[in-house]
Design an enzyme around this catalytic site. Structure first.
Site, PDB file in Angstrom:
ATOM      1  N   LYS A  14     -20.376 -45.308  -4.468  1.00 16.67           N
ATOM      2  CA  LYS A  14     -20.599 -46.316  -3.437  1.00 16.67           C
ATOM      3  C   LYS A  14     -22.004 -46.935  -3.594  1.00 16.67           C
ATOM      4  CE  LYS A  14     -17.720 -43.810  -0.058  1.00 16.67           C
ATOM      5  NZ  LYS A  14     -17.802 -43.112   1.250  1.00 16.67           N
ATOM      6  N   TYR A  54      -9.710 -49.434   2.845  1.00 18.83           N
ATOM      7  CA  TYR A  54      -9.842 -48.486   3.963  1.00 18.83           C
ATOM      8  C   TYR A  54      -8.845 -48.805   5.082  1.00 18.83           C
ATOM      9  CZ  TYR A  54     -14.159 -46.305   2.174  1.00 18.83           C
ATOM     10  OH  TYR A  54     -15.085 -45.593   1.445  1.00 18.83           O
ATOM     11  N   THR A  96     -16.682 -34.584   3.341  1.00 24.26           N
ATOM     12  CA  THR A  96     -17.073 -35.955   3.731  1.00 24.26           C
ATOM     13  C   THR A  96     -18.478 -35.976   4.334  1.00 24.26           C
ATOM     14  OG1 THR A  96     -14.777 -36.511   4.182  1.00 24.26           O
ATOM     15  CG2 THR A  96     -16.442 -37.887   5.243  1.00 24.26           C
ATOM     16  N   ASN A 127     -22.459 -41.222   1.831  1.00 19.97           N
ATOM     17  CA  ASN A 127     -22.111 -39.961   1.153  1.00 19.97           C
ATOM     18  C   ASN A 127     -21.790 -40.168  -0.329  1.00 19.97           C
ATOM     19  OD1 ASN A 127     -19.705 -41.204   1.531  1.00 19.97           O
ATOM     20  ND2 ASN A 127     -18.722 -39.564   2.688  1.00 19.97           N
ATOM     21  N   HIS A 130     -16.558 -41.884  -3.147  1.00 17.94           N
ATOM     22  CA  HIS A 130     -15.220 -41.801  -2.547  1.00 17.94           C
ATOM     23  C   HIS A 130     -14.304 -41.157  -3.577  1.00 17.94           C
ATOM     24  CE1 HIS A 130     -11.343 -43.068  -0.827  1.00 17.94           C
ATOM     25  NE2 HIS A 130     -11.009 -43.388  -2.066  1.00 17.94           N
ATOM     26  N   GLU A 141      -4.455 -46.475  -4.535  1.00 18.42           N
ATOM     27  CA  GLU A 141      -5.830 -46.950  -4.740  1.00 18.42           C
ATOM     28  C   GLU A 141      -6.044 -47.388  -6.198  1.00 18.42           C
ATOM     29  OE1 GLU A 141      -8.282 -43.749  -3.284  1.00 18.42           O
ATOM     30  OE2 GLU A 141      -7.718 -44.130  -1.198  1.00 18.42           O
TER      31      GLU A 141
HETATM   32  P1  AMP Z   1     -12.576 -40.977   3.858  1.00 22.53           P
HETATM   33  O1  AMP Z   1     -11.411 -41.905   3.726  1.00 22.53           O
HETATM   34  O2  AMP Z   1     -12.299 -39.727   4.619  1.00 22.53           O
HETATM   35  O3  AMP Z   1     -13.366 -40.825   2.578  1.00 22.53           O
HETATM   36  O4  AMP Z   1     -13.599 -41.737   4.844  1.00 22.53           O
HETATM   37  C1  AMP Z   1     -14.138 -42.921   4.435  1.00 22.53           C
HETATM   38  C2  AMP Z   1     -15.596 -42.963   4.691  1.00 22.53           C
HETATM   39  O5  AMP Z   1     -15.810 -43.272   6.059  1.00 22.53           O
HETATM   40  C3  AMP Z   1     -16.343 -41.649   4.488  1.00 22.53           C
HETATM   41  O6  AMP Z   1     -16.611 -41.382   3.144  1.00 22.53           O
HETATM   42  C4  AMP Z   1     -17.575 -41.902   5.301  1.00 22.53           C
HETATM   43  O7  AMP Z   1     -18.501 -42.724   4.599  1.00 22.53           O
HETATM   44  C5  AMP Z   1     -17.001 -42.678   6.491  1.00 22.53           C
HETATM   45  N1  AMP Z   1     -16.669 -41.801   7.629  1.00 22.53           N
HETATM   46  C6  AMP Z   1     -15.692 -40.891   7.696  1.00 22.53           C
HETATM   47  N2  AMP Z   1     -15.681 -40.274   8.910  1.00 22.53           N
HETATM   48  C7  AMP Z   1     -16.678 -40.849   9.621  1.00 22.53           C
HETATM   49  C8  AMP Z   1     -17.186 -40.676  10.952  1.00 22.53           C
HETATM   50  N3  AMP Z   1     -16.637 -39.787  11.805  1.00 22.53           N
HETATM   51  N4  AMP Z   1     -18.226 -41.431  11.357  1.00 22.53           N
HETATM   52  C9  AMP Z   1     -18.774 -42.348  10.511  1.00 22.53           C
HETATM   53  N5  AMP Z   1     -18.335 -42.566   9.244  1.00 22.53           N
HETATM   54  C10 AMP Z   1     -17.318 -41.847   8.803  1.00 22.53           C
END
Ligand code: AMP
Length: 163
Positions: A14, A54, A96, A127, A130, A141
């Site tokens: 990212k 997303y 995550t 983070n 992805h 994806e």
């Molecule tokens: P994921 O699809 O689980 O990888 O989530 C996508 C991205 O959304 C994560 O890698 C984080 O950068 C962000 N994210 C996930 N959960 C949260 C949360 N509770 N609050 C803020 N950002 C989040």
């Protein structure tokens, strides 16, 4: 017929990973584990593309901070291949939330923010990376990010010792 355990999965470095100069570190971890890079491209995505990537998070309260984050700079997209690659890649990536990610994982070694701080300050959970959540997401994806002609079949040296 025996089902193949060889899988492909999508990884994105990212914008925080790109700006912080972590591409080499990230790729090295996957290559060291014997995973094969079968596709790679750099792309600066727009808001529409973010909504497609997303789509499952569109209704979440954090979606707009996530969109700002993922469109804030170029992203390196990679397709990695290996034995049960989806799960193996997620293990190497870590949880995550960087605070919860174990030392030795990419997120655990290169970040430390927690979800509560991100929510409180209305900042994204930066983070670094992805990785597709499961094999169905991986297939969707990979289709979204790559043209099939940009995915390659080749043999890594020493592959017989890896899989
Ligand atoms: P994921 O699809 O689980 O990888 O989530 C996508 C991205 O959304 C994560 O890698 C984080 O950068 C962000 N994210 C996930 N959960 C949260 C949360 N509770 N609050 C803020 N950002 C989040």
């Amino acid at each position: 017929m025996v089902e193949s355990s060889i899988q492909q999965t999508l990884v994105l470095v990212k914008p925080d990973g790109i700006y912080r100069g972590l591409i080499g570190n990230v790729i090295t971890r996957f290559e060291n584990a014997g995973l094969k890079i079968v596709g790679m491209r750099m792309r600066w995505i727009d808001k529409d593309f973010s909504k497609r990537h997303y789509s499952e998070h569109l209704e979440k309260t954090f979606y707009y901070t996530l969109e700002e984050y993922i469109t804030a700079g170029p992203v390196l997209a990679m397709v990695l291949e290996g034995v049960e690659a989806v799960e193996v890649v997620r293990k190497i990536v870590g949880s995550t939330e960087p605070k919860s990610a174990m030392p030795g994982t990419i997120r655990g070694d290169f970040a430390h923010i927690n979800l509560a701080h991100a929510d409180k300050t209305k900042k994204a959970v930066c983070n670094i990376i992805h990785a597709s959540a499961n094999s169905k997401d991986a297939a969707n994806e990979i289709m979204l990010w790559f043209d099939p002609m940009d995915l390659h079949t080749y043999k890594r040296a020493g592959e017989e010792w890896i899989r």
